[in-house]
Design a protein around this motif. Structure first.
Motif: not given
Lengths: 187, 90
Positions: A20, A143, B54-68
């Motif tokens: 992270w 964010y 915005d949705h992308l950024l919000k998603r990547s911030s809240n997802q603790e382990i990003p898929a990438i």
């Protein structure tokens, strides 16, 4: 007793915390430092930890604060002022209309599909990394924890106006980068 | 006079689109933006795309382990664990 618990946590959560921190900072050394500092704080504040909360959530909370601090320090590096006329010239002409080559075209996409598309996410990550450090810090902070803009500005020590102007400038660049490197190629 | 103040440039329109997500807009700014996007397809595209980002950024911030981010840092992480544990015991 605390030491034992902490040891288990280090073994169990270092990997997630590191991934992270690396994802947020794009820098191995900083990510390692941030994780080490997180456990240092955890060791000091162990007595505050309540058993009803998840250790993982608690540790991520500490890490997120550390990352915010990291961005605050980063954002103090001198940058091009967002209001700098030049920085907008790439996008807009003399009368503040779009330059022909910057005109936003329609994107054909389904949000849900793109969210889970690994190739797209990689492009998005690369576009984020092209932003100047201070802009990257502003956008990330916005964010990170759904923070109130006033608090973010205090942390970054900039005015609210300066803040959304930076967001504006950063978004123009991000949008263009995605259009060039993804959407134009999908046509 | 009234008409003139309702007309804004594309640069100003994109500025308002971003300002809206941070501090919100005044009534006259809202009117200006609506008027502009009603007539300008480029800025309408911009607005949609900005929300998507915005949705992308919000998603990547809240997802603790990003898929990438697959755990290809395994060695680095093991060394780091040792380093932290050593520090603790010393």
């Amino acid at each position: 007793m605390h030491t034992k618990i902490l040891e288990t946590w280090v073994k169990q959560y270092t990997s997630d915390l590191f991934n992270w921190a690396y994802y947020k900072t794009s820098d191995y050394q900083s990510a390692e430092d941030l994780v080490q500092e997180t456990f240092l704080v955890a060791a000091e504040k162990m007595h505050n930890f309540r058993n009803e909360s998840q250790p993982r959530t608690w540790l991520f909370g500490i890490l997120k604060n550390k990352i915010a601090e990291y961005f605050r320090i980063k954002s103090k590096t001198p940058q091009v002022h967002p209001n700098n006329k030049e920085s907008f010239d790439r996008f807009f002409n003399m009368s503040d209309g779009w330059n022909k080559e910057s005109l936003p075209h329609e994107w054909n996409f389904s949000e849900e599909q793109l969210f889970d598309n690994t190739d797209f996410n990689q492009i998005f990550e690369q576009c984020m990394k092209k932003l100047p450090v201070q802009w990257f810090a502003c956008i990330s902070m916005k964010y990170l924890e759904e923070k109130n803009p006033k608090i973010v500005c205090q942390e970054l020590e900039i005015s609210t106006t300066n803040y959304w102007q930076i967001i504006h400038r950063a978004k123009l660049q991000l949008r263009e980068c995605l259009e060039h490197h993804w959407f134009n190629k999908q046509r | 006079m009234m008409m003139k103040s309702l007309m804004i440039s594309c640069k100003k329109a994109t500025e308002l689109i971003e300002k809206k997500t941070v501090v919100g807009l005044s009534l006259s700014e809202t009117m200006q933006l609506r008027m502009h996007t009603a007539m300008c397809s480029a800025c309408t595209n911009y607005q949609k795309q900005s929300l998507f980002i915005d949705h992308l950024l919000k998603r990547s911030s809240n997802q603790e382990i990003p898929a990438i981010n697959p755990s290809h840092h395994a060695d680095r992480i093991n060394t780091l664990i040792e380093k932290i544990l050593k520090k603790k015991s010393s």
